[in-house]
Design a protein around this motif. Structure first.
Motif, PDB file in Angstrom:
ATOM      1  N   THR A 137       0.817  -1.218   0.000  1.00 57.98           N
ATOM      2  CA  THR A 137       0.000   0.000   0.000  1.00 57.98           C
ATOM      3  C   THR A 137       0.852   1.270   0.000  1.00 57.98           C
ATOM      4  O   THR A 137       0.331   2.364  -0.143  1.00 57.98           O
ATOM      5  CB  THR A 137      -0.938   0.024   1.221  1.00 57.98           C
ATOM      6  OG1 THR A 137      -0.147  -0.099   2.402  1.00 57.98           O
ATOM      7  CG2 THR A 137      -1.943  -1.115   1.160  1.00 57.98           C
ATOM      8  N   ASN A 138       2.171   1.118   0.158  1.00 57.42           N
ATOM      9  CA  ASN A 138       3.046   2.293   0.264  1.00 57.42           C
ATOM     10  C   ASN A 138       3.692   2.699  -1.055  1.00 57.42           C
ATOM     11  O   ASN A 138       4.420   3.678  -1.104  1.00 57.42           O
ATOM     12  CB  ASN A 138       4.137   2.037   1.308  1.00 57.42           C
ATOM     13  CG  ASN A 138       5.045   0.876   0.912  1.00 57.42           C
ATOM     14  OD1 ASN A 138       4.607  -0.075   0.277  1.00 57.42           O
ATOM     15  ND2 ASN A 138       6.296   0.943   1.319  1.00 57.42           N
ATOM     16  N   LEU A 139       3.434   1.971  -2.132  1.00 59.37           N
ATOM     17  CA  LEU A 139       4.063   2.293  -3.419  1.00 59.37           C
ATOM     18  C   LEU A 139       3.206   3.295  -4.194  1.00 59.37           C
ATOM     19  O   LEU A 139       2.049   3.029  -4.506  1.00 59.37           O
ATOM     20  CB  LEU A 139       4.279   1.023  -4.241  1.00 59.37           C
ATOM     21  CG  LEU A 139       5.232   0.000  -3.620  1.00 59.37           C
ATOM     22  CD1 LEU A 139       5.265  -1.279  -4.453  1.00 59.37           C
ATOM     23  CD2 LEU A 139       6.628   0.589  -3.471  1.00 59.37           C
ATOM     24  N   TYR A 140       3.794   4.439  -4.515  1.00 58.40           N
ATOM     25  CA  TYR A 140       3.076   5.546  -5.138  1.00 58.40           C
ATOM     26  C   TYR A 140       2.346   5.115  -6.410  1.00 58.40           C
ATOM     27  O   TYR A 140       1.190   5.470  -6.615  1.00 58.40           O
ATOM     28  CB  TYR A 140       4.059   6.686  -5.450  1.00 58.40           C
ATOM     29  CG  TYR A 140       3.386   7.960  -5.900  1.00 58.40           C
ATOM     30  CD1 TYR A 140       3.007   8.924  -4.973  1.00 58.40           C
ATOM     31  CD2 TYR A 140       3.114   8.202  -7.244  1.00 58.40           C
ATOM     32  CE1 TYR A 140       2.385  10.098  -5.372  1.00 58.40           C
ATOM     33  CE2 TYR A 140       2.492   9.377  -7.650  1.00 58.40           C
ATOM     34  CZ  TYR A 140       2.128  10.313  -6.705  1.00 58.40           C
ATOM     35  OH  TYR A 140       1.503  11.460  -7.104  1.00 58.40           O
ATOM     36  N   VAL A 141       3.024   4.353  -7.269  1.00 60.73           N
ATOM     37  CA  VAL A 141       2.405   3.986  -8.556  1.00 60.73           C
ATOM     38  C   VAL A 141       1.221   3.043  -8.382  1.00 60.73           C
ATOM     39  O   VAL A 141       0.384   2.935  -9.279  1.00 60.73           O
ATOM     40  CB  VAL A 141       3.418   3.395  -9.570  1.00 60.73           C
ATOM     41  CG1 VAL A 141       4.477   4.428  -9.926  1.00 60.73           C
ATOM     42  CG2 VAL A 141       4.032   2.110  -9.074  1.00 60.73           C
ATOM     43  N   LEU A 142       1.124   2.368  -7.261  1.00 59.85           N
ATOM     44  CA  LEU A 142      -0.040   1.505  -6.990  1.00 59.85           C
ATOM     45  C   LEU A 142      -1.134   2.283  -6.268  1.00 59.85           C
ATOM     46  O   LEU A 142      -2.315   2.010  -6.439  1.00 59.85           O
ATOM     47  CB  LEU A 142       0.382   0.299  -6.142  1.00 59.85           C
ATOM     48  CG  LEU A 142       1.480  -0.589  -6.727  1.00 59.85           C
ATOM     49  CD1 LEU A 142       1.767  -1.750  -5.781  1.00 59.85           C
ATOM     50  CD2 LEU A 142       1.116  -1.094  -8.113  1.00 59.85           C
ATOM     51  N   ARG A 143      -0.733   3.252  -5.468  1.00 60.94           N
ATOM     52  CA  ARG A 143      -1.663   4.008  -4.630  1.00 60.94           C
ATOM     53  C   ARG A 143      -2.376   5.118  -5.396  1.00 60.94           C
ATOM     54  O   ARG A 143      -3.543   5.410  -5.118  1.00 60.94           O
ATOM     55  CB  ARG A 143      -0.852   4.592  -3.464  1.00 60.94           C
ATOM     56  CG  ARG A 143      -1.645   5.019  -2.277  1.00 60.94           C
ATOM     57  CD  ARG A 143      -0.750   5.450  -1.111  1.00 60.94           C
ATOM     58  NE  ARG A 143      -0.087   6.710  -1.393  1.00 60.94           N
ATOM     59  CZ  ARG A 143       1.226   6.893  -1.386  1.00 60.94           C
ATOM     60  NH1 ARG A 143       2.035   5.916  -1.112  1.00 60.94           N
ATOM     61  NH2 ARG A 143       1.734   8.079  -1.651  1.00 60.94           N
ATOM     62  N   LYS A 144      -1.698   5.740  -6.358  1.00 60.78           N
ATOM     63  CA  LYS A 144      -2.232   6.953  -6.986  1.00 60.78           C
ATOM     64  C   LYS A 144      -2.815   6.750  -8.381  1.00 60.78           C
ATOM     65  O   LYS A 144      -3.376   7.681  -8.956  1.00 60.78           O
ATOM     66  CB  LYS A 144      -1.144   8.031  -7.048  1.00 60.78           C
ATOM     67  CG  LYS A 144      -0.680   8.508  -5.674  1.00 60.78           C
ATOM     68  CD  LYS A 144      -1.785   9.224  -4.939  1.00 60.78           C
ATOM     69  CE  LYS A 144      -1.284   9.865  -3.653  1.00 60.78           C
ATOM     70  NZ  LYS A 144      -2.328  10.635  -2.976  1.00 60.78           N
ATOM     71  N   THR A 145      -2.670   5.560  -8.949  1.00 63.10           N
ATOM     72  CA  THR A 145      -3.266   5.304 -10.261  1.00 63.10           C
ATOM     73  C   THR A 145      -4.772   5.123 -10.096  1.00 63.10           C
ATOM     74  O   THR A 145      -5.236   4.620  -9.075  1.00 63.10           O
ATOM     75  CB  THR A 145      -2.656   4.035 -10.896  1.00 63.10           C
ATOM     76  OG1 THR A 145      -2.566   3.029  -9.893  1.00 63.10           O
ATOM     77  CG2 THR A 145      -1.287   4.300 -11.479  1.00 63.10           C
ATOM     78  N   THR A 146      -5.526   5.531 -11.108  1.00 60.60           N
ATOM     79  CA  THR A 146      -6.990   5.408 -11.058  1.00 60.60           C
ATOM     80  C   THR A 146      -7.469   4.125 -11.733  1.00 60.60           C
ATOM     81  O   THR A 146      -8.662   3.890 -11.831  1.00 60.60           O
ATOM     82  CB  THR A 146      -7.655   6.628 -11.723  1.00 60.60           C
ATOM     83  OG1 THR A 146      -7.169   6.748 -13.059  1.00 60.60           O
ATOM     84  CG2 THR A 146      -7.366   7.905 -10.948  1.00 60.60           C
ATOM     85  N   MET A 147      -6.529   3.312 -12.197  1.00 60.80           N
ATOM     86  CA  MET A 147      -6.851   2.034 -12.836  1.00 60.80           C
ATOM     87  C   MET A 147      -6.091   0.930 -12.108  1.00 60.80           C
ATOM     88  O   MET A 147      -5.187   1.222 -11.329  1.00 60.80           O
ATOM     89  CB  MET A 147      -6.464   2.060 -14.329  1.00 60.80           C
ATOM     90  CG  MET A 147      -4.988   2.002 -14.654  1.00 60.80           C
ATOM     91  SD  MET A 147      -3.973   3.457 -14.202  1.00 60.80           S
ATOM     92  CE  MET A 147      -4.823   4.770 -15.044  1.00 60.80           C
ATOM     93  N   PRO A 148      -6.456  -0.354 -12.324  1.00 57.07           N
ATOM     94  CA  PRO A 148      -5.682  -1.439 -11.715  1.00 57.07           C
ATOM     95  C   PRO A 148      -4.206  -1.326 -12.116  1.00 57.07           C
ATOM     96  O   PRO A 148      -3.889  -1.148 -13.300  1.00 57.07           O
ATOM     97  CB  PRO A 148      -6.313  -2.705 -12.293  1.00 57.07           C
ATOM     98  CG  PRO A 148      -7.711  -2.294 -12.663  1.00 57.07           C
ATOM     99  CD  PRO A 148      -7.596  -0.864 -13.101  1.00 57.07           C
ATOM    100  N   ALA A 149      -3.325  -1.402 -11.117  1.00 55.01           N
ATOM    101  CA  ALA A 149      -1.891  -1.243 -11.346  1.00 55.01           C
ATOM    102  C   ALA A 149      -1.122  -2.399 -10.714  1.00 55.01           C
ATOM    103  O   ALA A 149      -1.412  -2.795  -9.584  1.00 55.01           O
ATOM    104  CB  ALA A 149      -1.420   0.088 -10.759  1.00 55.01           C
ATOM    105  N   VAL A 150      -0.150  -2.905 -11.474  1.00 53.16           N
ATOM    106  CA  VAL A 150       0.699  -3.997 -11.004  1.00 53.16           C
ATOM    107  C   VAL A 150       2.152  -3.570 -11.165  1.00 53.16           C
ATOM    108  O   VAL A 150       2.546  -3.091 -12.228  1.00 53.16           O
ATOM    109  CB  VAL A 150       0.463  -5.289 -11.830  1.00 53.16           C
ATOM    110  CG1 VAL A 150       1.355  -6.417 -11.343  1.00 53.16           C
ATOM    111  CG2 VAL A 150      -1.000  -5.708 -11.791  1.00 53.16           C
TER     112      VAL A 150
END
Length: 186
Positions: A137-150
């Motif tokens: 939950t602490n990774l910016y690219v996973l937290r701030k994207t508005t779509m599913p992110a891996v």
């Protein structure tokens, strides 16, 4: 209508936000090449539209780690991507550490399921161990994207065998991720 895939080749060619180094290689160079090959596979399919965070090897994003991450995410969000795939290589002080793993913001989620499909296919194409999906939950690219992110850690740059495979056969990594995306989305 085409499925929009945003491929984020993690890190910049130079600081700020340059990647890990190991086995005489640089993370940002490996993930750039895998991202280019993955984009070609997706575009050839016809069901996908693709955008790369680094369309050229010398594309530099942002003037700090913070702006680099923010610009990648805001580009994907503004473009209206359906899925965000961030490519990385892992590093460890334990040189025997090996394999691929991936992260999503939450479980259960579309991103977590997509990541599982990507890892299964990566393991099949590369022969590397599937270290599994984890929640971060602490990774910016996973937290701030508005779509599913891996966020995908392809292999360990600090493991000579993983590093050689990533450097010599980026096509295998692109193929594995591509198969996982196709399996999940089509």
């Amino acid at each position: 209508m085409a499925i929009k895939i945003y491929i984020d080749q993690g890190h910049n060619p130079q600081n700020p936000n340059a990647g890990a180094e190991g086995s005489g290689l640089r993370e940002q160079d490996i993930v750039f090449r895998v991202g280019i090959e993955l984009a070609e596979l997706l575009r050839a399919n016809g069901n996908f539209e693709v955008r790369l965070s680094r369309p050229t090897a010398d594309t530099q994003i942002g003037t700090s780690n913070t702006t680099s991450l923010r610009l990648r995410v805001s580009d994907a969000n503004a473009w209206g991507a359906d899925y965000f795939i961030s490519l990385h290589t892992n590093a460890s002080s334990i040189q025997s550490a090996t394999g691929s793993e991936a992260f999503a913001f939450s479980r259960p989620s579309a991103a977590f399921s997509l990541g599982e499909d990507i890892l299964e296919n990566l393991s099949q194409t590369t022969g590397l161990r599937n270290r599994g999906m984890q929640v971060r939950t602490n990774l910016y690219v996973l937290r701030k994207t508005t779509m599913p992110a891996v966020l995908v850690e392809l292999g360990f740059i600090t493991n000579a065998s993983d590093a050689a495979l990533m450097n010599n056969r980026p096509d295998l990594f692109a193929q594995g991720i591509y198969q996982g995306i196709v399996e999940y989305t089509l």
